[in-house]
Motif scaffolding. Structure first.
Motif, PDB file in Angstrom:
ATOM      1  N   GLU A  50      30.386  15.676 -16.100  1.00 47.78           N
ATOM      2  CA  GLU A  50      30.321  17.119 -16.378  1.00 47.78           C
ATOM      3  C   GLU A  50      30.516  17.957 -15.108  1.00 47.78           C
ATOM      4  OE1 GLU A  50      27.129  18.206 -19.063  1.00 47.78           O
ATOM      5  OE2 GLU A  50      27.410  16.397 -20.258  1.00 47.78           O
ATOM      6  N   TYR A  51      31.503  17.567 -14.303  1.00 42.93           N
ATOM      7  CA  TYR A  51      31.744  18.292 -13.051  1.00 42.93           C
ATOM      8  C   TYR A  51      32.854  19.329 -13.157  1.00 42.93           C
ATOM      9  CZ  TYR A  51      35.429  14.722 -12.656  1.00 42.93           C
ATOM     10  OH  TYR A  51      36.500  13.900 -12.910  1.00 42.93           O
ATOM     11  N   TYR A  91      13.401  11.867 -15.511  1.00 41.09           N
ATOM     12  CA  TYR A  91      14.820  11.502 -15.589  1.00 41.09           C
ATOM     13  C   TYR A  91      15.040  10.031 -15.251  1.00 41.09           C
ATOM     14  CZ  TYR A  91      16.015  16.325 -16.373  1.00 41.09           C
ATOM     15  OH  TYR A  91      16.108  17.568 -16.934  1.00 41.09           O
ATOM     16  N   SER A  93      20.703   7.288 -15.674  1.00 40.03           N
ATOM     17  CA  SER A  93      21.969   7.412 -16.392  1.00 40.03           C
ATOM     18  C   SER A  93      22.731   8.691 -16.045  1.00 40.03           C
ATOM     19  CB  SER A  93      21.701   7.400 -17.902  1.00 40.03           C
ATOM     20  OG  SER A  93      21.170   8.660 -18.293  1.00 40.03           O
ATOM     21  N   ASN A 117      23.008  11.088 -17.953  1.00 35.20           N
ATOM     22  CA  ASN A 117      22.239  12.251 -18.414  1.00 35.20           C
ATOM     23  C   ASN A 117      21.483  12.884 -17.243  1.00 35.20           C
ATOM     24  OD1 ASN A 117      22.902  12.307 -21.193  1.00 35.20           O
ATOM     25  ND2 ASN A 117      21.534  10.569 -21.540  1.00 35.20           N
ATOM     26  N   SER A 156      24.459  14.391 -14.775  1.00 36.40           N
ATOM     27  CA  SER A 156      25.098  15.613 -15.277  1.00 36.40           C
ATOM     28  C   SER A 156      24.129  16.789 -15.257  1.00 36.40           C
ATOM     29  CB  SER A 156      25.662  15.393 -16.686  1.00 36.40           C
ATOM     30  OG  SER A 156      24.646  15.025 -17.587  1.00 36.40           O
ATOM     31  N   THR A 157      22.827  16.499 -15.398  1.00 42.57           N
ATOM     32  CA  THR A 157      21.831  17.578 -15.356  1.00 42.57           C
ATOM     33  C   THR A 157      21.822  18.274 -13.996  1.00 42.57           C
ATOM     34  OG1 THR A 157      20.428  16.502 -17.010  1.00 42.57           O
ATOM     35  CG2 THR A 157      19.354  18.103 -15.542  1.00 42.57           C
ATOM     36  N   SER A 188      16.808   9.742 -23.646  1.00 43.98           N
ATOM     37  CA  SER A 188      17.069   9.966 -22.225  1.00 43.98           C
ATOM     38  C   SER A 188      16.942  11.455 -21.957  1.00 43.98           C
ATOM     39  CB  SER A 188      18.489   9.475 -21.919  1.00 43.98           C
ATOM     40  OG  SER A 188      18.830   9.702 -20.573  1.00 43.98           O
ATOM     41  N   LYS A 189      16.179  11.793 -20.919  1.00 46.75           N
ATOM     42  CA  LYS A 189      16.008  13.206 -20.585  1.00 46.75           C
ATOM     43  C   LYS A 189      17.319  13.769 -20.028  1.00 46.75           C
ATOM     44  CE  LYS A 189      12.830  16.424 -18.282  1.00 46.75           C
ATOM     45  NZ  LYS A 189      11.596  16.537 -17.464  1.00 46.75           N
ATOM     46  N   SER A 190      17.656  14.968 -20.502  1.00 49.69           N
ATOM     47  CA  SER A 190      18.903  15.601 -20.061  1.00 49.69           C
ATOM     48  C   SER A 190      18.735  17.106 -20.115  1.00 49.69           C
ATOM     49  CB  SER A 190      20.039  15.164 -20.995  1.00 49.69           C
ATOM     50  OG  SER A 190      21.242  15.791 -20.630  1.00 49.69           O
ATOM     51  N   HIS A 191      18.993  17.782 -19.003  1.00 51.53           N
ATOM     52  CA  HIS A 191      18.920  19.241 -18.949  1.00 51.53           C
ATOM     53  C   HIS A 191      17.591  19.753 -19.513  1.00 51.53           C
ATOM     54  CE1 HIS A 191      23.035  19.988 -17.553  1.00 51.53           C
ATOM     55  NE2 HIS A 191      23.375  18.958 -18.292  1.00 51.53           N
ATOM     56  N   GLY A 192      16.522  19.043 -19.266  1.00 54.36           N
ATOM     57  CA  GLY A 192      15.197  19.466 -19.709  1.00 54.36           C
ATOM     58  C   GLY A 192      14.867  19.100 -21.144  1.00 54.36           C
ATOM     59  N   GLN A 204      18.086  13.639 -25.124  1.00 55.48           N
ATOM     60  CA  GLN A 204      19.222  13.130 -25.878  1.00 55.48           C
ATOM     61  C   GLN A 204      18.813  11.793 -26.471  1.00 55.48           C
ATOM     62  OE1 GLN A 204      22.599  14.406 -26.549  1.00 55.48           O
ATOM     63  NE2 GLN A 204      22.088  12.824 -28.046  1.00 55.48           N
ATOM     64  N   GLU A 223      29.909  17.663 -23.414  1.00 55.22           N
ATOM     65  CA  GLU A 223      29.327  18.610 -22.457  1.00 55.22           C
ATOM     66  C   GLU A 223      28.598  19.770 -23.143  1.00 55.22           C
ATOM     67  OE1 GLU A 223      31.973  19.541 -19.179  1.00 55.22           O
ATOM     68  OE2 GLU A 223      32.762  17.494 -19.107  1.00 55.22           O
ATOM     69  N   ARG A 243      25.112  19.709 -23.672  1.00 57.96           N
ATOM     70  CA  ARG A 243      23.673  19.744 -23.423  1.00 57.96           C
ATOM     71  C   ARG A 243      23.218  20.875 -22.502  1.00 57.96           C
ATOM     72  NH1 ARG A 243      24.657  14.354 -24.441  1.00 57.96           N
ATOM     73  NH2 ARG A 243      25.691  14.202 -22.431  1.00 57.96           N
TER      74      ARG A 243
END
Lengths: 277, 277
Positions: free
Chosen positions: A64-65, A254, A257, A259, A262-263, B7-11, B14, B64, B66
């Protein structure tokens, strides 16, 4: 250089390319994102080095860059993690050695020395190819990576501080010469003499006097490799002793991965963009 | 319902889940992203339906969604595209039929009618499972999708306008009953009588009086399926005749891949969030 594919994304172009590598004595594949700003002239280059088992594709698919790289005007280069193919020595059932596990070293031991020269590939051959074929301002480069690729980014920055304006890492292997998943690989690539491993170990490079102005490191607290494989506190100790600025952020909950990666991708891109000018 | 992974992602979280589906008479897997706002109470639900050959994983890995879903407070549900597994009728070498190609219909023809009941699965069984197991405000739902899943989103919204606050699509199949890659599938799932296909064709549903307030559709101009398979101008004509608001955006140079989808994902999430309240 052969174009494998190109696809418009966020106003830029995500491409995949291959070439016959001299350093690795095999065909190598890599991904490059060129942002829309490159139409108006060369733009800075940010190198992303991937972790064990990855190819160029993992971060291209899941990192997600592109959204922010397109906004900030950064070329993102994503190399493979090892030589590959028929005739390249490998241990098929070992994900911590051989294909997907080049550890960014120049192997000195046969049969691996014939192909496993990822340090030279990443620091010499591929930069020359990028400079020749993309609208890249090679006077403005930065480097980051994940896990084995975090180790790669940190060691390469420490050994080439004049080349890189900034360096960061997601969950890097801080001390590969003593971690269970990397020590056997260093021994097979570099031989039994541990002195040779020091050139590819972040904490020992710092101990031996290598310097870089500052690092940003994110590490997930729920990362299953944290205690045995990654150990960011060893990096913290080494940086403190050496007076290297380390922004080490433990990220609650976290894992290891994409996930996690990308966060915090946006934070890292902004970190590099601010230092690339 | 079984948790395959979280899996934690962007708070947010997922997750991937599986369950024994009654509608499809097989185990089905799906992905759900729960945003951090759900800690404070139920949040709206946005359904994403995927295209041919996809599983729940493609958009989860490459969509993309999340970062912004976590900001806007949206649950994102990503179902599989067909029943799967031993005992499920399939045409192994045909990517446009069977596994990965459920077309969001309830098949009436044997042997497919035993499992290929994706319309009932998406509109009845899976919503009940989501309502029972996630912090979802089922009074606030929206739906979108890509290609075959864009067709799915449009037809399902037209047949359930009371349920969905909004609907959008990336490169949807506008008229599956006449497109080469979908017509044979409709015939095998629903029989030779074309009257039965009308219930699963966006343009014909509109012709038959189904209505939805408005649609957002993005379509890449470099999409190799544009002329033969997708034909958004047929949707434009149908919407114009019926007085349905259609925001159809031709996106210069974009293809049919997730590079296209992820580029415009933010726009679609904001479109839905604004209408979900």
């Amino acid at each position: 250089m052969k174009t494998v594919s190109t696809s418009k994304s966020h106003g830029g172009i995500q491409g995949v390319y291959s070439h016959a590598s001299e350093a690795c004595a095999c065909d190598m594949t890599f991904a490059v994102f060129v942002p829309p700003q490159a139409k108006n002239g060369p733009v800075p280059v940010l190198w992303y080095l991937s972790g064990l088992t990855c190819t160029h594709a993992n971060v291209m698919d899941k990192g997600e860059y592109r959204r922010l790289a397109a906004e900030l005007g950064l070329i993102i280069v994503c190399p493979d993690t090892s030589p590959r193919g028929e005739g390249v020595a490998d241990e098929k059932d070992n994900w911590q050695f051989g294909s997907g596990a080049g550890f960014y070293v120049d192997a000195t031991q046969q049969p691996f020395a014939a192909n496993y020269r990822m340090y030279s590939y990443i620091t010499e051959e591929l930069p020359a190819l990028i400079a020749a074929n993309f609208p890249a301002d090679m006077s403005r480069q930065a480097i980051f990576g994940h896990s084995m690729g975090g180790h790669g980014a940190l060691t390469i920055a420490l050994k080439n501080p004049e080349r890189f304006k900034s360096c960061s890492a997601f969950a890097p292997i801080a001390q590969p010469s003593t971690a269970g998943w990397s020590k056997p690989a260093l021994e097979k690539y570099l031989g039994a003499d541990e002195a040779a491993w020091r050139a590819y170990d972040t904490t020992l490079l710092i101990e031996d006097g290598k310097r870089f102005p500052e690092f940003l490191v994110d590490q997930g607290s729920a990362d299953s490799f944290l205690q045995e494989g990654l150990r960011p506190w060893l990096l913290d100790e080494a940086c403190k002793k050496a007076g290297i600025g380390l922004t080490l952020r433990m990220q609650d909950g976290y894992d290891h991965s994409y996930n996690f990666i990308s966060t915090f991708m946006d934070d890292h891109l902004r970190w590099h963009a601010a230092r690339l000018g």
